[in-house]
Design a protein around this motif. Structure first.
Motif, PDB file in Angstrom:
ATOM      1  N   LEU A  29       0.812  -1.218   0.000  1.00 19.80           N
ATOM      2  CA  LEU A  29       0.000   0.000   0.000  1.00 19.80           C
ATOM      3  C   LEU A  29       0.847   1.270   0.000  1.00 19.80           C
ATOM      4  CD1 LEU A  29      -2.858  -0.973   2.479  1.00 19.80           C
ATOM      5  CD2 LEU A  29      -3.000  -0.766  -0.017  1.00 19.80           C
ATOM      6  N   VAL A  30       2.091   1.168   0.430  1.00 17.95           N
ATOM      7  CA  VAL A  30       2.962   2.356   0.513  1.00 17.95           C
ATOM      8  C   VAL A  30       3.154   3.023  -0.852  1.00 17.95           C
ATOM      9  CG1 VAL A  30       5.281   3.169   1.085  1.00 17.95           C
ATOM     10  CG2 VAL A  30       4.071   1.620   2.639  1.00 17.95           C
ATOM     11  N   PRO A  31       3.549   2.287  -1.912  1.00 16.09           N
ATOM     12  CA  PRO A  31       3.707   2.970  -3.201  1.00 16.09           C
ATOM     13  C   PRO A  31       2.389   3.500  -3.772  1.00 16.09           C
ATOM     14  CG  PRO A  31       4.306   0.628  -3.400  1.00 16.09           C
ATOM     15  CD  PRO A  31       3.997   0.892  -1.973  1.00 16.09           C
ATOM     16  N   VAL A  32       1.284   2.849  -3.441  1.00 19.93           N
ATOM     17  CA  VAL A  32      -0.022   3.347  -3.881  1.00 19.93           C
ATOM     18  C   VAL A  32      -0.276   4.706  -3.240  1.00 19.93           C
ATOM     19  CG1 VAL A  32      -2.518   2.915  -3.850  1.00 19.93           C
ATOM     20  CG2 VAL A  32      -0.929   1.016  -4.230  1.00 19.93           C
ATOM     21  N   ARG A  33      -0.028   4.806  -1.951  1.00 20.98           N
ATOM     22  CA  ARG A  33      -0.212   6.070  -1.222  1.00 20.98           C
ATOM     23  C   ARG A  33       0.741   7.142  -1.759  1.00 20.98           C
ATOM     24  NH1 ARG A  33       1.256   4.944   4.184  1.00 20.98           N
ATOM     25  NH2 ARG A  33      -0.752   3.920   4.343  1.00 20.98           N
ATOM     26  N   ASP A  34       1.998   6.766  -1.981  1.00 23.18           N
ATOM     27  CA  ASP A  34       2.982   7.731  -2.483  1.00 23.18           C
ATOM     28  C   ASP A  34       2.583   8.288  -3.843  1.00 23.18           C
ATOM     29  OD1 ASP A  34       4.445   7.345  -0.183  1.00 23.18           O
ATOM     30  OD2 ASP A  34       5.931   6.026  -1.133  1.00 23.18           O
ATOM     31  N   ARG A  35       2.099   7.415  -4.710  1.00 21.10           N
ATOM     32  CA  ARG A  35       1.688   7.865  -6.044  1.00 21.10           C
ATOM     33  C   ARG A  35       0.522   8.846  -5.960  1.00 21.10           C
ATOM     34  NH1 ARG A  35      -0.507   4.228 -11.088  1.00 21.10           N
ATOM     35  NH2 ARG A  35      -0.691   5.963 -12.523  1.00 21.10           N
ATOM     36  N   LEU A  36      -0.432   8.570  -5.094  1.00 19.36           N
ATOM     37  CA  LEU A  36      -1.555   9.491  -4.926  1.00 19.36           C
ATOM     38  C   LEU A  36      -1.104  10.826  -4.337  1.00 19.36           C
ATOM     39  CD1 LEU A  36      -4.510   7.302  -3.609  1.00 19.36           C
ATOM     40  CD2 LEU A  36      -4.500   8.704  -5.668  1.00 19.36           C
ATOM     41  N   ARG A  37      -0.211  10.785  -3.364  1.00 18.76           N
ATOM     42  CA  ARG A  37       0.251  12.020  -2.733  1.00 18.76           C
ATOM     43  C   ARG A  37       0.991  12.939  -3.697  1.00 18.76           C
ATOM     44  NH1 ARG A  37       2.626   9.850   2.932  1.00 18.76           N
ATOM     45  NH2 ARG A  37       0.659   9.826   4.064  1.00 18.76           N
ATOM     46  N   LEU A  38       1.726  12.351  -4.636  1.00 15.64           N
ATOM     47  CA  LEU A  38       2.526  13.146  -5.567  1.00 15.64           C
ATOM     48  C   LEU A  38       1.711  13.721  -6.720  1.00 15.64           C
ATOM     49  CD1 LEU A  38       5.722  10.922  -5.751  1.00 15.64           C
ATOM     50  CD2 LEU A  38       5.415  13.071  -4.507  1.00 15.64           C
TER      51      LEU A  38
END
Length: 116
Positions: A29-38
């Motif tokens: 879930l971490v890269p999913v969250r990072d992609r949304l945040r950016l």
């Protein structure tokens, strides 16, 4: 070999080793969250600005859902329900990314005079 998040959310993976499954899902879930945040849709022209604002609100809602579900991954008693809600979230995120892509495409089309 590391399974993708989509693979991990299939029912057979949930029952194999519950503790390992929970940690694997949380890590995925971490890269999913990072992609949304950016993600920052450009506001461009006035008619695109409203759509960009909607995309930002939608992104914030998706991040809230993602954070809520991520916090439940390690403790939720009903992992089948959790996997279903995570699957739904991934579908909603894919739809969101398509809308952001369409917004960027519309902005480029406007700049080069691509409409009739």
């Amino acid at each position: 070999m590391t399974a993708s998040l989509d693979d991990l959310l299939r029912p057979q993976h949930v029952r194999d080793n519950l503790g390992a499954w929970r940690w694997s899902v949380r890590r995925q879930l971490v890269p999913v969250r990072d992609r949304l945040r950016l993600e920052h849709p450009d506001r461009g022209e006035a008619w695109l600005s409203a759509r960009a604002s909607r995309a930002l609100r939608e992104r914030d809602e998706l991040l809230t859902r993602l954070n809520t579900l991520a916090s439940q991954v390690l403790v939720a008693p009903d992992v089948d329900d959790l996997a279903d809600r995570l699957n739904r979230l991934l579908v909603d995120i894919a739809h969101h990314h398509q809308r952001v892509h369409d917004l960027a495409y519309d902005d480029v089309e406007l700049e080069i005079g691509g409409s009739e």
